[in-house]
Write an enzyme that holds these catalytic residues in place. Structure first.
Site, PDB file in Angstrom:
ATOM      1  N   GLU B  52       0.830  -1.214   0.000  1.00 49.50           N
ATOM      2  CA  GLU B  52       0.000   0.000   0.000  1.00 49.50           C
ATOM      3  C   GLU B  52       0.861   1.260   0.000  1.00 49.50           C
ATOM      4  O   GLU B  52       0.629   2.188  -0.776  1.00 49.50           O
ATOM      5  CB  GLU B  52      -0.924   0.019   1.233  1.00 49.50           C
ATOM      6  N   ASN B  56       1.334   3.939  -3.080  1.00 46.20           N
ATOM      7  CA  ASN B  56       1.003   5.362  -2.918  1.00 46.20           C
ATOM      8  C   ASN B  56       2.124   6.272  -3.426  1.00 46.20           C
ATOM      9  O   ASN B  56       1.860   7.315  -4.016  1.00 46.20           O
ATOM     10  CB  ASN B  56       0.700   5.676  -1.454  1.00 46.20           C
ATOM     11  N   ARG B 110      -9.034   3.315  -7.841  1.00 42.13           N
ATOM     12  CA  ARG B 110      -8.465   3.330  -6.489  1.00 42.13           C
ATOM     13  C   ARG B 110      -9.592   3.225  -5.471  1.00 42.13           C
ATOM     14  O   ARG B 110     -10.616   3.898  -5.601  1.00 42.13           O
ATOM     15  CB  ARG B 110      -7.661   4.615  -6.216  1.00 42.13           C
TER      16      ARG B 110
HETATM   17  N1  LIG Z   1       2.922   9.197  -0.709  1.00 45.40           N
HETATM   18  C1  LIG Z   1       1.891  10.011  -1.008  1.00 45.40           C
HETATM   19  N2  LIG Z   1       2.116  11.207  -1.630  1.00 45.40           N
HETATM   20  C2  LIG Z   1       1.089  12.032  -1.954  1.00 45.40           C
HETATM   21  N3  LIG Z   1      -0.222  11.753  -1.672  1.00 45.40           N
HETATM   22  C3  LIG Z   1      -0.504  10.588  -1.049  1.00 45.40           C
HETATM   23  C4  LIG Z   1       0.517   9.658  -0.693  1.00 45.40           C
HETATM   24  N4  LIG Z   1      -0.060   8.612  -0.082  1.00 45.40           N
HETATM   25  C5  LIG Z   1      -1.385   8.861  -0.064  1.00 45.40           C
HETATM   26  N5  LIG Z   1      -1.669  10.047  -0.637  1.00 45.40           N
HETATM   27  C6  LIG Z   1      -3.010  10.677  -0.741  1.00 45.40           C
HETATM   28  O1  LIG Z   1      -3.879  10.024   0.167  1.00 45.40           O
HETATM   29  C7  LIG Z   1      -5.006   9.477  -0.533  1.00 45.40           C
HETATM   30  C8  LIG Z   1      -5.488   8.209   0.140  1.00 45.40           C
HETATM   31  O2  LIG Z   1      -4.527   7.160   0.012  1.00 45.40           O
HETATM   32  P1  LIG Z   1      -5.000   5.646   0.169  1.00 45.40           P
HETATM   33  O3  LIG Z   1      -5.755   5.496   1.442  1.00 45.40           O
HETATM   34  O4  LIG Z   1      -3.833   4.770  -0.030  1.00 45.40           O
HETATM   35  O5  LIG Z   1      -6.063   5.449  -1.022  1.00 45.40           O
HETATM   36  P2  LIG Z   1      -5.805   5.380  -2.606  1.00 45.40           P
HETATM   37  O6  LIG Z   1      -4.364   5.096  -2.836  1.00 45.40           O
HETATM   38  O7  LIG Z   1      -6.683   4.261  -3.067  1.00 45.40           O
HETATM   39  O8  LIG Z   1      -6.215   6.713  -3.139  1.00 45.40           O
HETATM   40  C9  LIG Z   1      -4.545   9.324  -1.963  1.00 45.40           C
HETATM   41  O9  LIG Z   1      -5.606   9.303  -2.889  1.00 45.40           O
HETATM   42  C10 LIG Z   1      -3.626  10.535  -2.131  1.00 45.40           C
HETATM   43  O10 LIG Z   1      -4.401  11.692  -2.374  1.00 45.40           O
HETATM   44 MG   LIG Z   2      -3.257   3.755  -1.837  1.00 48.38          MG
END
Ligand SMILES: Nc1ncnc2c1ncn2[C@@H]1O[C@H](COP(=O)(O)OP(=O)(O)O)[C@@H](O)[C@H]1O
Ligand SMILES: [Mg+2]
Lengths: 101, 152
Positions: B52, B56, B110
């Site tokens: 995960e 990301n 997503r």
């Molecule tokens: N490393 C990262 N850098 C920038 N934004 C991030 C990062 N990790 C997560 N995000 C933000 O947080 C949101 C939620 O992440 P997550 O719970 O993993 O759901 P998803 O990846 O399905 O969108 C993402 O849609 C993004 O906007």
């Molecule tokens: Mg994610």
């Protein structure tokens, strides 16, 4: 590891094996969606029996195919989800879509 | 006797934000922590959480470029595992909102559940971020020690 598509009686069965992550899901999505557009099946069955690992990209993959199928009036089922994926599936709430068997 | 909270091993892994590296990263960290003799369930939880966090970095942090993902992993005498996954990507403006289940900026494929999984599959999760500087995800999980002699 990969995806195997079978078309019989207007039913598409997609057997997925190996790991489903963001990388592999992109390929599985493309293959299934191409097939749907070409053959317009009445029903889609996603068979997860041989899936050894999955993260939330797999959940997104299921939800994406559910939406595609729903919009085209196609029935969709997900079968044989292995026990080891149960925690993830439970956390995701996709049980509420009524497509898991 | 009280167990010392001693760091017994550490590794660093840096790699490009290419999606083919998602499986590489989780397999590599799993192989490293195997020396603590975790159960299959413990390995699955950790693998999923790593997948995960790395995904990301690839899909959000470096969504329009290829950057470097930095992983640091430490294991402790008492069975604690500390995993830090860092990027120098776009950063997160509102961390609390980003961590809410189902929140996503990533479009229809997503699920918005990555942080929810990291939180539930690991014991601790801490996220720090700066817009345009990057994001650091720190995760901790203690596994039950059965074979203390395997690491020397
Ligand atoms: N490393 C990262 N850098 C920038 N934004 C991030 C990062 N990790 C997560 N995000 C933000 O947080 C949101 C939620 O992440 P997550 O719970 O993993 O759901 P998803 O990846 O399905 O969108 C993402 O849609 C993004 O906007
Ligand atoms: Mg994610």
């Amino acid at each position: 590891m990969g995806i195997n598509l079978e078309f019989f009686d207007n039913k598409l069965t997609a057997k997925i094996s190996g790991e489903i992550d963001h990388h592999s899901a992109a390929d599985f999505r493309q293959q299934i969606d191409n097939f749907i557009n070409k053959k317009k099946p009445e029903e889609i069955i996603l068979d997860f029996n041989e899936v050894s690992f999955m993260d939330t990209s797999g959940i997104g993959f299921i939800m994406g195919r559910f939406k595609t199928a729903y919009n085209l009036g196609i029935k969709l089922k997900v079968i044989n989800i292995p026990k080891k994926l149960e925690r993830l599936v439970k956390l995701s709430g996709i049980k509420n879509l009524g497509i898991l068997e | 006797m009280k167990q010392e909270n001693l760091c017994i091993n550490e590794m660093n892994l840096n790699f490009l934000s290419k999606s083919a590296n998602e499986s590489f990263a989780r397999a590599t960290i799993s192989a490293f922590i195997a020396q603590l003799d975790p159960t299959i369930d413990e390995i699955t939880d950790i693998k999923t959480a790593i997948s995960e966090a790395v995904t990301n970095c690839i899909t959000h942090a470096y969504k329009s470029e290829i950057g470097v993902i930095y992983i640091n992993c430490k294991i402790f005498e008492n069975g604690k595992i500390l995993i830090k996954i860092r990027d120098k990507g776009i950063g997160i403006k509102d961390i609390a909102q980003a961590m809410e289940p189902l929140f996503t900026t990533g479009g229809s494929e997503r699920a918005g559940l990555g942080f929810a999984v990291m939180k539930s599959f690991m014991d601790k999760l801490r996220v720090s971020s700066k817009v345009n500087k990057g994001t650091t995800v720190l995760m901790e999980k203690s596994i039950i020690r059965r074979n203390i002699t395997s690491v020397k």
